[in-house]
Design a protein around this motif. Structure first.
Motif, PDB file in Angstrom:
ATOM      1  N   MET A   1       0.832  -1.166   0.000  1.00 35.52           N
ATOM      2  CA  MET A   1       0.000   0.000   0.000  1.00 35.52           C
ATOM      3  C   MET A   1       0.888   1.243   0.000  1.00 35.52           C
ATOM      4  SD  MET A   1      -2.734   1.477   2.831  1.00 35.52           S
ATOM      5  CE  MET A   1      -2.371   0.218   3.976  1.00 35.52           C
ATOM      6  N   THR A   2       0.551   2.219  -0.834  1.00 34.28           N
ATOM      7  CA  THR A   2       1.292   3.465  -0.903  1.00 34.28           C
ATOM      8  C   THR A   2       0.806   4.412   0.194  1.00 34.28           C
ATOM      9  OG1 THR A   2       1.606   3.208  -3.274  1.00 34.28           O
ATOM     10  CG2 THR A   2       1.903   5.415  -2.382  1.00 34.28           C
ATOM     11  N   ILE A   3       1.741   5.103   0.809  1.00 36.19           N
ATOM     12  CA  ILE A   3       1.483   6.010   1.923  1.00 36.19           C
ATOM     13  C   ILE A   3       1.965   7.405   1.530  1.00 36.19           C
ATOM     14  CG2 ILE A   3       1.968   6.408   4.379  1.00 36.19           C
ATOM     15  CD1 ILE A   3       0.815   3.602   3.899  1.00 36.19           C
ATOM     16  N   ASP A   4       1.271   8.449   1.966  1.00 32.81           N
ATOM     17  CA  ASP A   4       1.725   9.821   1.763  1.00 32.81           C
ATOM     18  C   ASP A   4       2.920  10.054   2.698  1.00 32.81           C
ATOM     19  OD1 ASP A   4       2.148  12.598   1.811  1.00 32.81           O
ATOM     20  OD2 ASP A   4       0.005  13.061   1.774  1.00 32.81           O
ATOM     21  N   VAL A   5       4.113  10.321   2.151  1.00 34.78           N
ATOM     22  CA  VAL A   5       5.314  10.456   2.981  1.00 34.78           C
ATOM     23  C   VAL A   5       5.214  11.611   3.971  1.00 34.78           C
ATOM     24  CG1 VAL A   5       6.886   9.389   1.317  1.00 34.78           C
ATOM     25  CG2 VAL A   5       6.623  11.858   1.320  1.00 34.78           C
ATOM     26  N   ARG A   6       4.448  12.635   3.645  1.00 35.20           N
ATOM     27  CA  ARG A   6       4.317  13.805   4.514  1.00 35.20           C
ATOM     28  C   ARG A   6       3.133  13.711   5.476  1.00 35.20           C
ATOM     29  NH1 ARG A   6       7.685  18.523   4.218  1.00 35.20           N
ATOM     30  NH2 ARG A   6       9.021  18.265   2.430  1.00 35.20           N
ATOM     31  N   ALA A   7       2.211  12.795   5.195  1.00 33.13           N
ATOM     32  CA  ALA A   7       1.027  12.656   6.049  1.00 33.13           C
ATOM     33  C   ALA A   7       0.652  11.179   6.179  1.00 33.13           C
ATOM     34  CB  ALA A   7      -0.142  13.461   5.470  1.00 33.13           C
ATOM     35  N   PRO A   8       1.524  10.390   6.800  1.00 35.39           N
ATOM     36  CA  PRO A   8       1.227   8.958   6.936  1.00 35.39           C
ATOM     37  C   PRO A   8       0.086   8.744   7.929  1.00 35.39           C
ATOM     38  CG  PRO A   8       3.142   9.527   8.237  1.00 35.39           C
ATOM     39  CD  PRO A   8       2.778  10.762   7.460  1.00 35.39           C
ATOM     40  N   HIS A   9      -0.640   7.647   7.754  1.00 36.52           N
ATOM     41  CA  HIS A   9      -1.689   7.351   8.722  1.00 36.52           C
ATOM     42  C   HIS A   9      -1.059   6.988  10.066  1.00 36.52           C
ATOM     43  CE1 HIS A   9      -1.103   3.006   8.141  1.00 36.52           C
ATOM     44  NE2 HIS A   9      -1.106   3.248   6.842  1.00 36.52           N
ATOM     45  N   ALA A  10      -1.853   7.063  11.107  1.00 38.18           N
ATOM     46  CA  ALA A  10      -1.354   6.940  12.482  1.00 38.18           C
ATOM     47  C   ALA A  10      -0.620   5.625  12.737  1.00 38.18           C
ATOM     48  CB  ALA A  10      -2.501   7.121  13.476  1.00 38.18           C
ATOM     49  N   ALA A  11      -1.153   4.519  12.225  1.00 39.53           N
ATOM     50  CA  ALA A  11      -0.520   3.214  12.470  1.00 39.53           C
ATOM     51  C   ALA A  11       0.855   3.140  11.805  1.00 39.53           C
ATOM     52  CB  ALA A  11      -1.413   2.084  11.971  1.00 39.53           C
ATOM     53  N   TYR A  12       0.983   3.722  10.623  1.00 42.51           N
ATOM     54  CA  TYR A  12       2.268   3.712   9.921  1.00 42.51           C
ATOM     55  C   TYR A  12       3.302   4.532  10.686  1.00 42.51           C
ATOM     56  CZ  TYR A  12       5.441   3.705   5.871  1.00 42.51           C
ATOM     57  OH  TYR A  12       6.508   3.532   5.030  1.00 42.51           O
ATOM     58  N   LEU A  13       2.897   5.721  11.113  1.00 47.05           N
ATOM     59  CA  LEU A  13       3.807   6.578  11.871  1.00 47.05           C
ATOM     60  C   LEU A  13       4.199   5.921  13.191  1.00 47.05           C
ATOM     61  CD1 LEU A  13       5.345   9.202  12.043  1.00 47.05           C
ATOM     62  CD2 LEU A  13       3.281  10.269  12.971  1.00 47.05           C
ATOM     63  N   ALA A  14       3.236   5.309  13.876  1.00 44.46           N
ATOM     64  CA  ALA A  14       3.537   4.625  15.146  1.00 44.46           C
ATOM     65  C   ALA A  14       4.527   3.490  14.922  1.00 44.46           C
ATOM     66  CB  ALA A  14       2.250   4.103  15.778  1.00 44.46           C
ATOM     67  N   PHE A  15       4.403   2.788  13.810  1.00 36.62           N
ATOM     68  CA  PHE A  15       5.319   1.700  13.500  1.00 36.62           C
ATOM     69  C   PHE A  15       6.747   2.221  13.344  1.00 36.62           C
ATOM     70  CE2 PHE A  15       6.886  -1.570  10.292  1.00 36.62           C
ATOM     71  CZ  PHE A  15       7.075  -2.563  11.227  1.00 36.62           C
ATOM     72  N   TRP A  16       6.907   3.405  12.735  1.00 38.18           N
ATOM     73  CA  TRP A  16       8.236   4.007  12.568  1.00 38.18           C
ATOM     74  C   TRP A  16       8.776   4.577  13.869  1.00 38.18           C
ATOM     75  CZ3 TRP A  16      11.909   3.277   9.241  1.00 38.18           C
ATOM     76  CH2 TRP A  16      11.602   2.797   7.958  1.00 38.18           C
ATOM     77  N   GLN A  17       7.983   4.597  14.916  1.00 38.32           N
ATOM     78  CA  GLN A  17       8.449   5.078  16.212  1.00 38.32           C
ATOM     79  C   GLN A  17       8.839   3.930  17.137  1.00 38.32           C
ATOM     80  OE1 GLN A  17       5.036   7.496  17.068  1.00 38.32           O
ATOM     81  NE2 GLN A  17       5.920   9.279  16.071  1.00 38.32           N
ATOM     82  N   GLU A  18       8.516   2.696  16.744  1.00 40.26           N
ATOM     83  CA  GLU A  18       8.920   1.541  17.546  1.00 40.26           C
ATOM     84  C   GLU A  18      10.439   1.382  17.491  1.00 40.26           C
ATOM     85  OE1 GLU A  18       6.821  -2.178  17.103  1.00 40.26           O
ATOM     86  OE2 GLU A  18       5.078  -1.114  16.300  1.00 40.26           O
ATOM     87  N   ARG A  19      10.971   0.734  18.496  1.00 39.84           N
ATOM     88  CA  ARG A  19      12.424   0.525  18.578  1.00 39.84           C
ATOM     89  C   ARG A  19      12.802  -0.701  17.743  1.00 39.84           C
ATOM     90  NH1 ARG A  19      16.294  -1.399  23.151  1.00 39.84           N
ATOM     91  NH2 ARG A  19      18.155  -0.280  22.517  1.00 39.84           N
ATOM     92  N   LEU A  20      12.888  -0.520  16.436  1.00 36.30           N
ATOM     93  CA  LEU A  20      13.195  -1.599  15.500  1.00 36.30           C
ATOM     94  C   LEU A  20      14.422  -1.245  14.683  1.00 36.30           C
ATOM     95  CD1 LEU A  20       9.604  -2.220  14.101  1.00 36.30           C
ATOM     96  CD2 LEU A  20      10.821  -3.620  15.772  1.00 36.30           C
ATOM     97  N   MET A  21      15.239  -2.235  14.423  1.00 35.13           N
ATOM     98  CA  MET A  21      16.356  -2.038  13.500  1.00 35.13           C
ATOM     99  C   MET A  21      15.807  -2.086  12.077  1.00 35.13           C
ATOM    100  SD  MET A  21      18.927  -1.310  15.258  1.00 35.13           S
ATOM    101  CE  MET A  21      20.093  -1.215  13.910  1.00 35.13           C
ATOM    102  N   CYS A  22      16.519  -1.450  11.196  1.00 34.81           N
ATOM    103  CA  CYS A  22      16.097  -1.313   9.812  1.00 34.81           C
ATOM    104  C   CYS A  22      17.230  -1.782   8.896  1.00 34.81           C
ATOM    105  CB  CYS A  22      15.785   0.153   9.508  1.00 34.81           C
ATOM    106  SG  CYS A  22      14.585   0.883  10.623  1.00 34.81           S
ATOM    107  N   THR A  23      16.976  -1.730   7.614  1.00 37.44           N
ATOM    108  CA  THR A  23      18.037  -1.922   6.629  1.00 37.44           C
ATOM    109  C   THR A  23      18.080  -0.692   5.731  1.00 37.44           C
ATOM    110  OG1 THR A  23      16.589  -3.051   5.038  1.00 37.44           O
ATOM    111  CG2 THR A  23      17.843  -4.438   6.584  1.00 37.44           C
ATOM    112  N   LEU A  24      19.272  -0.410   5.247  1.00 36.55           N
ATOM    113  CA  LEU A  24      19.485   0.632   4.249  1.00 36.55           C
ATOM    114  C   LEU A  24      20.066  -0.050   3.025  1.00 36.55           C
ATOM    115  CD1 LEU A  24      19.886   3.607   3.221  1.00 36.55           C
ATOM    116  CD2 LEU A  24      22.141   3.510   4.325  1.00 36.55           C
TER     117      LEU A  24
END
Length: 135
Positions: free
Chosen positions: A1-24
């Motif tokens: 699902m595509t998300i607005d990078v400047r206005a993500p829905h609440a669940a998406y933003l909350a997920f990016w605030q969890e303490r998770l490692m990522c990949t680059l």
């Protein structure tokens, strides 16, 4: 699902605030992908994702090799049935204020202050796409 990078829905933003490692994922000179674990912070208001790293790292070399226009990159995180990817154009900055802001955001997300590092730089990713599934 595509998300607005400047206005993500609440669940998406909350997920990016969890303490998770990522990949680059960056691109090597031969075109092959270089994927490494990193800590990432997401700032939708600025349209940026940030990574702190050492200026001598391979990821920095890959980004710098792309030239002044920056390098196309992706950061991703996964947890059980949820996943999120941010794509954009990465540039490396050694500007002290930009690095301090990246460190501050890292400390907020990951709950720890990184050790001092005089060789630290920030990778700032100007976001062009967000996608994922946060459950």
């Amino acid at each position: 699902m595509t998300i607005d990078v400047r206005a993500p829905h609440a669940a998406y933003l909350a997920f990016w605030q969890e303490r998770l490692m990522c990949t680059l994922t960056t691109q090597r000179l031969d075109g092959s992908p270089h994927v490494v674990p990193v800590g990432v912070t997401y700032d939708p208001a600025a349209g940026l994702a940030r990574v702190i790293t050492n200026k001598a790292s391979r990821k920095v070399a890959n980004i710098l090799a792309a030239g002044a226009g920056g390098a196309r990159v992706a950061v991703c995180q996964v947890k059980e049935g949820s996943w999120a990817t941010l794509e954009g154009v990465a540039r490396v900055t050694s500007d002290p204020a930009a690095v301090a802001e990246a460190v501050r955001r890292y400390a907020d997300r990951y709950g720890r202050q990184p050790s001092p590092n005089p060789d630290r730089v920030a990778v700032e990713i100007t976001l062009t796409r967000a996608m994922g599934r946060a459950v």
